[in-house]
Design a protein around this motif. Structure first.
Motif, PDB file in Angstrom:
ATOM      1  N   CYS A  45      -3.402  -4.125   0.533  1.00 20.92           N
ATOM      2  CA  CYS A  45      -1.737  -4.719   0.462  1.00 20.92           C
ATOM      3  C   CYS A  45      -1.787  -6.019   0.403  1.00 20.92           C
ATOM      4  CB  CYS A  45      -1.760  -3.929   1.273  1.00 20.92           C
ATOM      5  SG  CYS A  45       0.205  -3.711   3.185  1.00 20.92           S
TER       6      CYS A  45
ATOM      7  N   CYS B 219       1.439  -1.080  -0.152  1.00 21.41           N
ATOM      8  CA  CYS B 219       0.719  -0.329   0.288  1.00 21.41           C
ATOM      9  C   CYS B 219       0.646   1.190   0.613  1.00 21.41           C
ATOM     10  CB  CYS B 219      -0.961  -0.106   0.839  1.00 21.41           C
ATOM     11  SG  CYS B 219      -0.202  -0.237   2.867  1.00 21.41           S
TER      12      CYS B 219
ATOM     13  N   CYS C 215      -0.243  -6.457   3.242  1.00 21.15           N
ATOM     14  CA  CYS C 215       0.080  -6.550   5.085  1.00 21.15           C
ATOM     15  C   CYS C 215      -0.944  -6.533   6.014  1.00 21.15           C
ATOM     16  CB  CYS C 215       1.585  -5.743   4.944  1.00 21.15           C
ATOM     17  SG  CYS C 215       1.714  -5.502   7.008  1.00 21.15           S
ATOM     18  N   CYS C 216      -1.674  -5.181   4.842  1.00 18.91           N
ATOM     19  CA  CYS C 216      -2.903  -4.581   5.448  1.00 18.91           C
ATOM     20  C   CYS C 216      -4.183  -4.857   4.956  1.00 18.91           C
ATOM     21  CB  CYS C 216      -2.693  -3.292   6.350  1.00 18.91           C
ATOM     22  SG  CYS C 216      -2.573  -2.503   4.673  1.00 18.91           S
TER      23      CYS C 216
ATOM     24  N   SER D  30       3.314   1.991   2.744  1.00 20.63           N
ATOM     25  CA  SER D  30       2.832   2.679   4.133  1.00 20.63           C
ATOM     26  C   SER D  30       4.532   2.116   4.459  1.00 20.63           C
ATOM     27  CB  SER D  30       1.661   2.011   5.356  1.00 20.63           C
ATOM     28  OG  SER D  30       1.799   0.995   6.251  1.00 20.63           O
TER      29      SER D  30
END
Ligand code: ZN
Length: 477
Positions: free
Chosen positions: A460, A429, A462-463, A431
């Motif tokens: 993303c 994303c 991850c998130c 971040s």
């Protein structure tokens, strides 16, 4: 006997050190963290230099040389730059038996001192673009070092250019990244992923950093070259300005780009095997070695005469060496040159001489499929063809390895697993938190955001938030 090389599968790190030392490429020095580059390693570096230098000149750059020492105040002028480099700086406080009025920094890179000169040399738009490269050594105080890959002092080139517009500087940044990709793939036979660095991984003082990333034999990444768009950061710090066509003062737009002796480490790790080095023909210090084979003195005379003729004839077109050492067996010589990564070996025995032929043995193929014969009158053509084939095959092998060990995980669990044993190409994303979480959980970092990727959006890894780009996550040197 040839010194034993630890198998890569047993201990990759030890394998690497064994290959570098056994092949006499480099050695540890009395100064901690510094290396001695031995003639064979230096000859390989010289060929790397020539391949790059030719390309720099073909794209309009000239070489120059700037001092090793940089006044401490220069380094402090660009805030991000000094913050990024401070812990790694070597500082000279004394000279000529006296304490210096201003300490001198041993250059970690030369943006600052070069800008101090560019500010003097550049007056008008007619002085632009200014396209300069320097071949030199730099010093970055490293705590954990490894021959060629990370040493306190290393050799490199650093290009520094100044342009009238941001667009021109951005084009230059990408042009030099492409020069590096072309060199890596075509000369070093190393497939690379060109991409943009994340903010946390970019050069201290750059607006945008780009790199070429390669996969080593243990599936870790190595950054093999970088190209930076510096914007006007250094120009503003040093007052590097010019009068434009409307007679108005403007700050120049800049780039810098570098490839170092790490490239030698990459060549070792991408192509080497348990027998030692395997060098791409375009860069190999010795491309062809001629090994004469005989038993009796009569045979020796006739074989040596032909071997000398062959070496001389091949020497006009190739980097060719005759191994006429006495007192070591042909078998020893075969192993020795295999360990040193010579792409092609020519064996010449009494029966070959009778038949007016030679045996060609390729380093890049397995033992059963690596031999062929050629008539002596057609030897030069055969050698040329074989070297081209070897160059292409090393690149093909490395490309398959990169492809086979790159996955596209869709979940965080799959990403964690993937980076244990290869590259992971996954949506990110953007971040810094997600980037840091991956690093904390797996030790893998974002190597780059590849330039060549589709534009369809995703989530993303991850998130789960919307993401527009994929990044390469991997463990790295
Ligand atoms: Zn995220």
């Amino acid at each position: 006997m040839v010194r034993k090389i630890t198998p890569a599968s047993e201990d990759y790190s030890q394998w690497y050190t064994d290959v570098v030392q056994t092949a006499e490429m480099a050695d540890y020095s009395p100064v901690r963290g510094c290396m001695v580059i031995r003639p064979y390693g230096y000859a390989l570096w010289e060929n790397v230099q020539q391949g790059l230098d030719r390309r720099f000149k073909a794209t309009g750059h000239q070489n120059a040389y700037f001092p090793l020492f940089i006044p401490e105040s220069f380094i402090r002028k660009e805030a991000q730059h000094v913050e990024g480099f401070s812990p790694e700086l070597a500082v000279v406080t004394h000279g000529g038996g006296k304490e210096l009025e201003e300490p001198l920094i041993v250059r970690p890179t030369s943006e600052t001192i070069i800008n101090s000169m560019y500010a003097k040399w550049i007056q008008s738009y007619r002085d632009l673009p200014l396209l300069i490269n320097q071949w030199c050594n730099v010093v970055r105080w490293e705590m954990r070092t490894r021959l060629f890959l990370r040493t306190t002092e290393f050799l490199w080139q650093e290009g520094h250019t100044a342009h009238a517009t941001a667009q021109e500087a951005r084009e230059e940044t990408m042009r030099m990244l492409e020069v590096y990709r072309d060199f890596a793939e075509n000369d070093a036979a190393i497939p690379v992923i060109p991409g943009r660095k994340s903010d946390s991984e970019k050069f201290a003082g750059a607006v945008d950093s780009y790199s070429i990333e390669a996969m080593m034999g243990n599936k870790w990444a190595l950054q093999a070259g970088t190209s930076h768009f510096l914007g006007q950061n250094f120009a503003k710090a040093f007052g590097t300005q010019f009068l434009d066509e409307n007679n108005e003062m403007q700050f120049v737009w800049q780039t810098s780009w570098g490839v170092s002796t790490r490239m030698v480490g990459a060549i070792v790790m991408v192509h080497g095997d348990d027998q030692g080095l395997r060098l791409p023909p375009r860069l190999a210090p010795v491309q062809v070695v001629v090994v004469p084979i005989w038993k009796s003195d009569d045979q020796r005379a006739s074989v040596m005469a032909v071997a000398q003729d062959v070496t001389q004839a091949l020497g006009t077109a190739f980097r060719c060496r005759l191994d006429d050492r006495e007192g070591v067996s042909p078998g020893f010589k075969f192993n020795d040159w295999e360990m040193r990564g010579v792409p092609l070996r020519i064996e010449l025995g009494p029966r070959d001489v009778e038949k007016n032929q030679a045996v060609l043995v390729r380093r890049d193929l397995a033992r059963k499929e690596n031999k062929s014969t050629a008539k002596l009158e057609a030897l030069s053509a055969a050698v040329g063809e074989q070297l081209e084939a070897i160059q292409g095959n090393l690149f093909a092998q490395a490309s398959c390895f990169l492809q086979d060990n790159t996955s596209e995980p869709q979940t965080y669990g799959a990403l964690r697993e993937a980076v244990e044993d290869g590259f992971a190409l996954a949506y990110w994303c953007g971040s810094a938190d997600c980037e840091a979480k991956v690093k904390d959980d797996t030790k893998a970092t974002i190597r780059c955001i590849p330039l060549n990727q589709g534009k369809e959006p995703g989530r993303c890894v991850c998130c789960g938030e919307p993401a527009t780009e994929k990044a390469v996550f991997a463990r790295a040197y």
